[in-house]
Design a protein around this motif. Structure first.
Motif, PDB file in Angstrom:
ATOM      1  N   THR A 217       0.459 -32.480 -12.359  1.00 38.10           N
ATOM      2  CA  THR A 217       1.234 -32.339 -13.588  1.00 38.10           C
ATOM      3  C   THR A 217       0.298 -32.631 -14.748  1.00 38.10           C
ATOM      4  O   THR A 217      -0.259 -33.729 -14.849  1.00 38.10           O
TER       5      THR A 217
ATOM      6  N   VAL B  46      -1.616 -26.149  -7.585  1.00 41.58           N
ATOM      7  CA  VAL B  46      -0.623 -25.733  -8.573  1.00 41.58           C
ATOM      8  C   VAL B  46      -0.658 -26.761  -9.692  1.00 41.58           C
ATOM      9  O   VAL B  46      -0.541 -27.969  -9.456  1.00 41.58           O
TER      10      VAL B  46
ATOM     11  N   LEU C 230      -0.236 -30.545  -5.967  1.00 44.73           N
ATOM     12  CA  LEU C 230       0.454 -30.377  -7.245  1.00 44.73           C
ATOM     13  C   LEU C 230      -0.074 -31.381  -8.258  1.00 44.73           C
ATOM     14  O   LEU C 230      -0.145 -32.582  -7.984  1.00 44.73           O
TER      15      LEU C 230
ATOM     16  N   ALA D 295       1.236 -27.876 -12.950  1.00 46.69           N
ATOM     17  CA  ALA D 295       2.509 -27.772 -13.670  1.00 46.69           C
ATOM     18  C   ALA D 295       2.377 -28.482 -15.000  1.00 46.69           C
ATOM     19  O   ALA D 295       1.602 -29.431 -15.146  1.00 46.69           O
TER      20      ALA D 295
ATOM     21  N   CYS E 240       7.063 -26.618 -15.618  1.00 46.87           N
ATOM     22  CA  CYS E 240       7.561 -27.848 -14.990  1.00 46.87           C
ATOM     23  C   CYS E 240       8.961 -28.198 -15.464  1.00 46.87           C
ATOM     24  O   CYS E 240       9.540 -29.166 -15.007  1.00 46.87           O
TER      25      CYS E 240
ATOM     26  N   ASP F   4      10.721 -24.563  -7.135  1.00 48.19           N
ATOM     27  CA  ASP F   4      10.693 -25.748  -6.271  1.00 48.19           C
ATOM     28  C   ASP F   4       9.956 -25.438  -4.974  1.00 48.19           C
ATOM     29  O   ASP F   4       9.204 -26.281  -4.464  1.00 48.19           O
TER      30      ASP F   4
ATOM     31  N   ARG G 173       6.202 -25.543  -5.964  1.00 50.23           N
ATOM     32  CA  ARG G 173       5.706 -26.899  -6.261  1.00 50.23           C
ATOM     33  C   ARG G 173       5.737 -27.806  -5.042  1.00 50.23           C
ATOM     34  O   ARG G 173       4.904 -28.708  -4.925  1.00 50.23           O
TER      35      ARG G 173
END
Length: 174
Positions: free
Chosen positions: A152, A6, A150, A8, A132, A140, A143
């Motif tokens: 970012t 994932v 995860l 974000a 995000c 949530d 994530r």
């Protein structure tokens, strides 16, 4: 071992571009969905539409119109998530599932959210992008899912994240 990715990040940071770059030339079938937005209209809203992952279709119809947003309000068509969205998440075990982008609009669609979480529990590889800047509930769960790696994404780390994810994705699609 974690099976799914994932990514974000904030709006316009390059999440979709990164996913496309990662799956470019993919030798297995790609399942799932992607969303695309229209420009802002005279009423201050922009439309958001859902398509099959990798599709070049640009039709804007009632059947794929997930909703409209402006800077503070949204109008959501949950029927699209419950119908088209769930259908696009039907996948065979021979491919990879792309979910671009998971956000706040689908939180009211139990069927869609349940299907996403079911896929994260499963073995078919998933690459998803997620907003995000929204917290709680469904996002949530995505994530923080135990099978999710995860990442970012920022403008500053895009190249580094790509280099880190490239061999992971190549292993997923071999």
């Amino acid at each position: 071992m974690k099976k799914h990715i994932v990514i974000a990040g904030e709006r316009h940071v390059g999440k979709t571009s990164l996913v496309r770059k990662l799956i470019d030339g993919c030798s297995v079938p790609i399942y799932g969905f992607e969303t695309r937005s229209t420009d802002y209209g005279p009423d201050g809203y922009h439309g958001i539409y859902m398509y099959a992952a990798g599709s070049t279709d640009d039709k804007h119809t009632r059947e794929n119109h997930v909703g409209d947003c402006n800077r503070k309000d949204r109008r959501i068509n949950l029927d699209v998530f419950d119908g088209l969205g769930v259908r696009l998440l039907e996948a065979k075990t021979d491919g990879i599932i792309v979910m671009d982008e998971l956000g706040f609009m689908e939180e009211g669609s139990k069927y869609f959210c349940d299907r996403v979480l079911e896929l994260l529990d499963g073995d078919i590889p998933v690459i998803a992008t997620a907003k995000c800047d929204h917290f709680g509930g469904f996002l949530d769960k995505v994530r923080n899912h135990e099978n999710v790696l995860l990442y970012t994404l920022t403008e500053e780390n895009r190249d580094e994240v790509y280099e880190e994810l490239r061999p992971i994705v190549e292993a997923m699609i071999m």
